[in-house]
Scaffold this motif. Structure first.
Motif, PDB file in Angstrom:
ATOM      1  N   LEU A 117       0.812  -1.217   0.000  1.00  0.00           N
ATOM      2  CA  LEU A 117       0.000   0.000   0.000  1.00  0.00           C
ATOM      3  C   LEU A 117       0.841   1.261   0.000  1.00  0.00           C
ATOM      4  CD1 LEU A 117      -2.827   1.222   0.121  1.00  0.00           C
ATOM      5  CD2 LEU A 117      -2.708   1.076   2.604  1.00  0.00           C
ATOM      6  N   SER A 118       1.905   1.271   0.770  1.00  0.00           N
ATOM      7  CA  SER A 118       2.756   2.452   0.864  1.00  0.00           C
ATOM      8  C   SER A 118       3.329   2.827  -0.504  1.00  0.00           C
ATOM      9  CB  SER A 118       3.875   2.203   1.861  1.00  0.00           C
ATOM     10  OG  SER A 118       4.723   3.318   1.944  1.00  0.00           O
ATOM     11  N   ALA A 119       3.813   1.854  -1.227  1.00  0.00           N
ATOM     12  CA  ALA A 119       4.370   2.120  -2.553  1.00  0.00           C
ATOM     13  C   ALA A 119       3.271   2.576  -3.510  1.00  0.00           C
ATOM     14  CB  ALA A 119       5.052   0.873  -3.094  1.00  0.00           C
ATOM     15  N   TYR A 120       2.114   1.972  -3.382  1.00  0.00           N
ATOM     16  CA  TYR A 120       0.981   2.331  -4.240  1.00  0.00           C
ATOM     17  C   TYR A 120       0.588   3.792  -4.021  1.00  0.00           C
ATOM     18  CZ  TYR A 120      -3.679   2.106  -6.340  1.00  0.00           C
ATOM     19  OH  TYR A 120      -4.790   2.341  -7.111  1.00  0.00           O
ATOM     20  N   LEU A 121       0.543   4.227  -2.754  1.00  0.00           N
ATOM     21  CA  LEU A 121       0.121   5.587  -2.432  1.00  0.00           C
ATOM     22  C   LEU A 121       1.168   6.634  -2.805  1.00  0.00           C
ATOM     23  CD1 LEU A 121      -1.614   5.025   1.016  1.00  0.00           C
ATOM     24  CD2 LEU A 121      -2.692   5.440  -1.192  1.00  0.00           C
ATOM     25  N   LYS A 163       2.563   6.797  -5.743  1.00  0.00           N
ATOM     26  CA  LYS A 163       2.463   7.045  -7.179  1.00  0.00           C
ATOM     27  C   LYS A 163       1.701   8.346  -7.414  1.00  0.00           C
ATOM     28  CE  LYS A 163       2.489   2.200  -8.517  1.00  0.00           C
ATOM     29  NZ  LYS A 163       1.760   1.123  -9.195  1.00  0.00           N
ATOM     30  N   PRO A 164       2.251   9.241  -8.251  1.00  0.00           N
ATOM     31  CA  PRO A 164       1.596  10.534  -8.496  1.00  0.00           C
ATOM     32  C   PRO A 164       0.156  10.404  -9.028  1.00  0.00           C
ATOM     33  CG  PRO A 164       3.832  10.570  -9.336  1.00  0.00           C
ATOM     34  CD  PRO A 164       3.547   9.164  -8.908  1.00  0.00           C
ATOM     35  N   ALA A 165      -0.099   9.467  -9.870  1.00  0.00           N
ATOM     36  CA  ALA A 165      -1.447   9.297 -10.420  1.00  0.00           C
ATOM     37  C   ALA A 165      -2.439   8.920  -9.315  1.00  0.00           C
ATOM     38  CB  ALA A 165      -1.454   8.240 -11.520  1.00  0.00           C
ATOM     39  N   VAL A 166      -2.013   8.083  -8.399  1.00  0.00           N
ATOM     40  CA  VAL A 166      -2.869   7.679  -7.284  1.00  0.00           C
ATOM     41  C   VAL A 166      -3.115   8.874  -6.364  1.00  0.00           C
ATOM     42  CG1 VAL A 166      -3.026   6.197  -5.248  1.00  0.00           C
ATOM     43  CG2 VAL A 166      -2.159   5.265  -7.404  1.00  0.00           C
ATOM     44  N   GLN A 167      -2.074   9.651  -6.106  1.00  0.00           N
ATOM     45  CA  GLN A 167      -2.216  10.830  -5.258  1.00  0.00           C
ATOM     46  C   GLN A 167      -3.190  11.833  -5.877  1.00  0.00           C
ATOM     47  OE1 GLN A 167       1.864  12.055  -4.802  1.00  0.00           O
ATOM     48  NE2 GLN A 167       2.208  10.688  -3.049  1.00  0.00           N
ATOM     49  N   LEU A 168      -3.078  12.053  -7.168  1.00  0.00           N
ATOM     50  CA  LEU A 168      -4.008  12.966  -7.848  1.00  0.00           C
ATOM     51  C   LEU A 168      -5.435  12.439  -7.804  1.00  0.00           C
ATOM     52  CD1 LEU A 168      -1.943  14.121 -10.955  1.00  0.00           C
ATOM     53  CD2 LEU A 168      -2.673  15.500  -9.007  1.00  0.00           C
ATOM     54  N   GLY A 169      -5.582  11.152  -7.966  1.00  0.00           N
ATOM     55  CA  GLY A 169      -6.917  10.552  -7.895  1.00  0.00           C
ATOM     56  C   GLY A 169      -7.540  10.714  -6.519  1.00  0.00           C
ATOM     57  N   LEU A 170      -6.749  10.487  -5.476  1.00  0.00           N
ATOM     58  CA  LEU A 170      -7.248  10.679  -4.111  1.00  0.00           C
ATOM     59  C   LEU A 170      -7.610  12.131  -3.856  1.00  0.00           C
ATOM     60  CD1 LEU A 170      -4.898   8.350  -2.041  1.00  0.00           C
ATOM     61  CD2 LEU A 170      -7.366   8.131  -2.344  1.00  0.00           C
ATOM     62  N   LEU A 171      -6.782  13.047  -4.339  1.00  0.00           N
ATOM     63  CA  LEU A 171      -7.060  14.470  -4.173  1.00  0.00           C
ATOM     64  C   LEU A 171      -8.362  14.855  -4.874  1.00  0.00           C
ATOM     65  CD1 LEU A 171      -6.017  17.125  -3.015  1.00  0.00           C
ATOM     66  CD2 LEU A 171      -4.766  17.467  -5.136  1.00  0.00           C
ATOM     67  N   ALA A 172      -8.574  14.351  -6.075  1.00  0.00           N
ATOM     68  CA  ALA A 172      -9.811  14.633  -6.812  1.00  0.00           C
ATOM     69  C   ALA A 172     -11.020  14.059  -6.081  1.00  0.00           C
ATOM     70  CB  ALA A 172      -9.724  14.057  -8.226  1.00  0.00           C
ATOM     71  N   PHE A 173     -10.872  12.866  -5.536  1.00  0.00           N
ATOM     72  CA  PHE A 173     -11.970  12.250  -4.792  1.00  0.00           C
ATOM     73  C   PHE A 173     -12.323  13.072  -3.551  1.00  0.00           C
ATOM     74  CE2 PHE A 173     -13.408   9.384  -1.395  1.00  0.00           C
ATOM     75  CZ  PHE A 173     -14.592   8.919  -1.983  1.00  0.00           C
ATOM     76  N   ILE A 174     -11.322  13.506  -2.819  1.00  0.00           N
ATOM     77  CA  ILE A 174     -11.555  14.315  -1.618  1.00  0.00           C
ATOM     78  C   ILE A 174     -12.222  15.636  -1.993  1.00  0.00           C
ATOM     79  CG2 ILE A 174     -10.390  15.600   0.228  1.00  0.00           C
ATOM     80  CD1 ILE A 174      -8.355  13.214   0.296  1.00  0.00           C
TER      81      ILE A 174
END
Length: 154
Positions: free
Chosen positions: A14-18, A20-31
């Motif tokens: 999970l740490s490595a997954y989180l 990733k810039p694309a994952v971070q942007l996706g989480l930011l958009a969701f929030i």
């Protein structure tokens, strides 16, 4: 006892997954979407989506089209002069007389200069009405030459 080697490889899971810039942007958009939806839901009873304030010119167009116009000034101010075919409910009486305001249609709230009409609009919106306030109020309405009954004191 053998010495353990430090793991120098990149982290996995999970740490490595989180990271990733694309994952971070996706989480930011969701929030951001969740915050927007919460803020929209907290907006109250303005389901119709009228602007919070409109100009006297916009109010006059709505008036000509038969929109309900509510004057929230005092009886004395109303007696001096007012917009024809409008309804007077003084601001301090509005909460107890709100049932006199028609439901299911747009409401234009007007006062002398635009301050009390903001309060009247807010009272109506909290009660589920689709209401807006006229900036400039009856003073500007009169100055623009729109119809008035009576005349303002000089």
């Amino acid at each position: 006892m053998p010495k353990k080697k430090k793991n120098t490889q990149s982290r996995s899971g999970l740490s490595a997954y989180l990271r990733k810039p694309a994952v971070q942007l996706g989480l930011l958009a969701f929030i951001a979407l969740v915050v927007y939806l919460i803020a929209s839901a907290a907006g109250g009873g303005n389901a119709g989506g009228m602007a919070a304030e409109i100009s006297v010119d916009e109010a006059y167009q709505m008036y000509q089209n038969g929109t309900f116009v509510l004057d929230v000034r005092t009886q004395e101010e109303w007696d001096e002069y007012h917009v024809p075919n409008t309804t007077l409910i003084p601001l301090d009486e509005l909460p107890s007389r709100i049932s006199e305001v028609p439901q299911g249609q747009k409401i234009v709230v007007i006062c002398r200069s635009g301050n009390r009409s903001d309060d009247g609009r807010d009272i109506l919106r909290q009660a589920g009405y689709d209401a807006t306030s006229v900036t400039g109020g009856v003073k500007e309405w009169y100055a623009k030459g729109y119809p008035i009954e009576g005349a303002p004191a000089q």
